[in-house]
Design a protein around this motif. Structure first.
Motif, PDB file in Angstrom:
ATOM      1  N   VAL A 225      -7.451  68.115  24.749  1.00  0.00           N
ATOM      2  CA  VAL A 225      -6.333  67.993  25.680  1.00  0.00           C
ATOM      3  C   VAL A 225      -5.597  69.321  25.720  1.00  0.00           C
ATOM      4  O   VAL A 225      -5.380  69.955  24.677  1.00  0.00           O
ATOM      5  N   ALA A 226      -5.221  69.762  26.923  1.00  0.00           N
ATOM      6  CA  ALA A 226      -4.498  71.023  27.084  1.00  0.00           C
ATOM      7  C   ALA A 226      -3.154  70.780  27.755  1.00  0.00           C
ATOM      8  O   ALA A 226      -3.001  69.864  28.575  1.00  0.00           O
ATOM      9  N   ASP A 227      -2.179  71.603  27.405  1.00  0.00           N
ATOM     10  CA  ASP A 227      -0.834  71.522  27.971  1.00  0.00           C
ATOM     11  C   ASP A 227      -0.424  72.906  28.449  1.00  0.00           C
ATOM     12  O   ASP A 227      -0.117  73.788  27.649  1.00  0.00           O
ATOM     13  N   GLY A 228      -0.466  73.075  29.774  1.00  0.00           N
ATOM     14  CA  GLY A 228       0.001  74.332  30.359  1.00  0.00           C
ATOM     15  C   GLY A 228       1.309  74.161  31.100  1.00  0.00           C
ATOM     16  O   GLY A 228       1.957  75.149  31.481  1.00  0.00           O
ATOM     17  N   GLY A 229       1.713  72.918  31.324  1.00  0.00           N
ATOM     18  CA  GLY A 229       2.977  72.644  31.968  1.00  0.00           C
ATOM     19  C   GLY A 229       3.077  73.125  33.403  1.00  0.00           C
ATOM     20  O   GLY A 229       4.177  73.202  33.959  1.00  0.00           O
TER      21      GLY A 229
END
Length: 312
Positions: A225-229
């Protein structure tokens, strides 16, 4: 609630005792409740603002400043969690908790130029590892507050009820429900040294672009899972399965710019990796290792969540 002020503080100056003895406790509580250091700092600041909004006589009438602060901070966090659900529904991609470094890796300076306060550093233990925090995100706000206050900070349910506005019996049920959600995380994990070895092998295989080695290090049912916003490039949907993750990481390796380095670092108390571009931290990778294989990867790229990390 129990007064957690440190012994030896000047009891004739409650404000000083509160500032010196309670701030770190409140930051630690608020981070576990909110999963965001920025929001935790805001909650603690609001707590102090409410304390100083009282008249001196009102403050003097508070029998236990530490208990008062904890109750108020807990209520602020509960309200923040309720409003956060709507905000996170509008968030671009997955929302992940803010990753934290080891104390030695804590950024020396804040973005506003002021020195980092040691009282703002969160104590790293099992209640802040990324897997734990991610499961906390699946709980209702009341479940999360009841569980953290009772099971992590050991407050009696009668005192938890003061924060949640529910009965002690209802708080007991909330905490029990939260424990059921965390059931799988209570299983024994490999020693930290072994986890670090798996992460190190993953780093080596990634840098060598050895896709077969990567697949062998990943659990067949692994998830990334990635979080770049919405602020930086990141895959929006989770990647599931060892081979798709390995192929995705090969694509990332092919796109890595010159000057990018991967470093082994502790992330929320567990072995992880940090990507630096020209000395600036641009991604923090947290891992969950189960049975000598990587079960989960969390890649935090949102620059607003990387404030605590050393740059340069």
């Amino acid at each position: 609630m129990t007064d957690t002020s440190r012994p030896g503080h000047d009891r004739t100056d409650p404000a000083l005792s509160v500032i010196m003895g309670e701030r770190r406790q409140l930051i630690n509580l608020a981070y576990r409740l909110l999963g965001s250091l920025a929001e935790a700092e805001d909650a603690v600041q609001e707590t102090y603002a409410r304390w100083y909004a009282m008249s001196p006589s009102q403050r003097d009438a508070v029998e236990s400043p530490g208990a008062w602060l904890t109750t108020v901070a807990g209520r602020i966090c509960l309200n923040t969690l309720k409003s956060a659900r709507a905000r996170r529904e509008r968030y671009v991609g997955a929302w992940l908790p803010e990753p934290l470094p080891e104390p030695a890796e804590w950024a020396a300076d804040r973005t506003d130029g002021t020195a980092a306060d040691p009282a703002d550093r969160v104590t790293l233990d099992e209640s802040v590892n990324m897997a734990f925090l991610v499961v906390l995100e699946s709980m209702t706000p009341a479940e999360r507050v009841a569980f953290i206050l009772h099971d992590v900070f050991r407050y009696p349910f009668a005192e938890v009820a003061e924060v949640t506005g529910r009965t002690p019996a209802a708080c007991r049920q909330l905490a029990s429900s939260a424990r059921r959600r965390l059931h799988g995380l209570r299983d024994p994990k490999p020693p930290v040294a072994k986890q670090a070895g798996v992460v190190r092998a993953f780093k080596a295989a990634w840098e060598a672009k050895d896709i077969e080695a990567l697949i062998g290090l990943l659990d067949p049912d692994a998830t990334a899972v990635a979080d770049g916003g919405g602020l930086v490039m990141a895959f929006l949907d989770p990647i599931e399965g060892a081979e798709p993750i390995a192929r995705g990481w090969m694509e990332i390796a092919d796109r890595m710019p010159t000057g990018m380095t991967l470093l082994e670092r502790t992330v929320n108390g567990r072995p992880g990796l940090v990507a630096r571009l020209d000395g600036v931290v641009v991604t923090v990778f947290a891992f969950e290792v189960v049975d000598d294989r990587i079960k989960q990867i969390w890649a935090v790229r949102n620059p607003e969540k990387l404030r605590p990390w050393t740059s340069g």
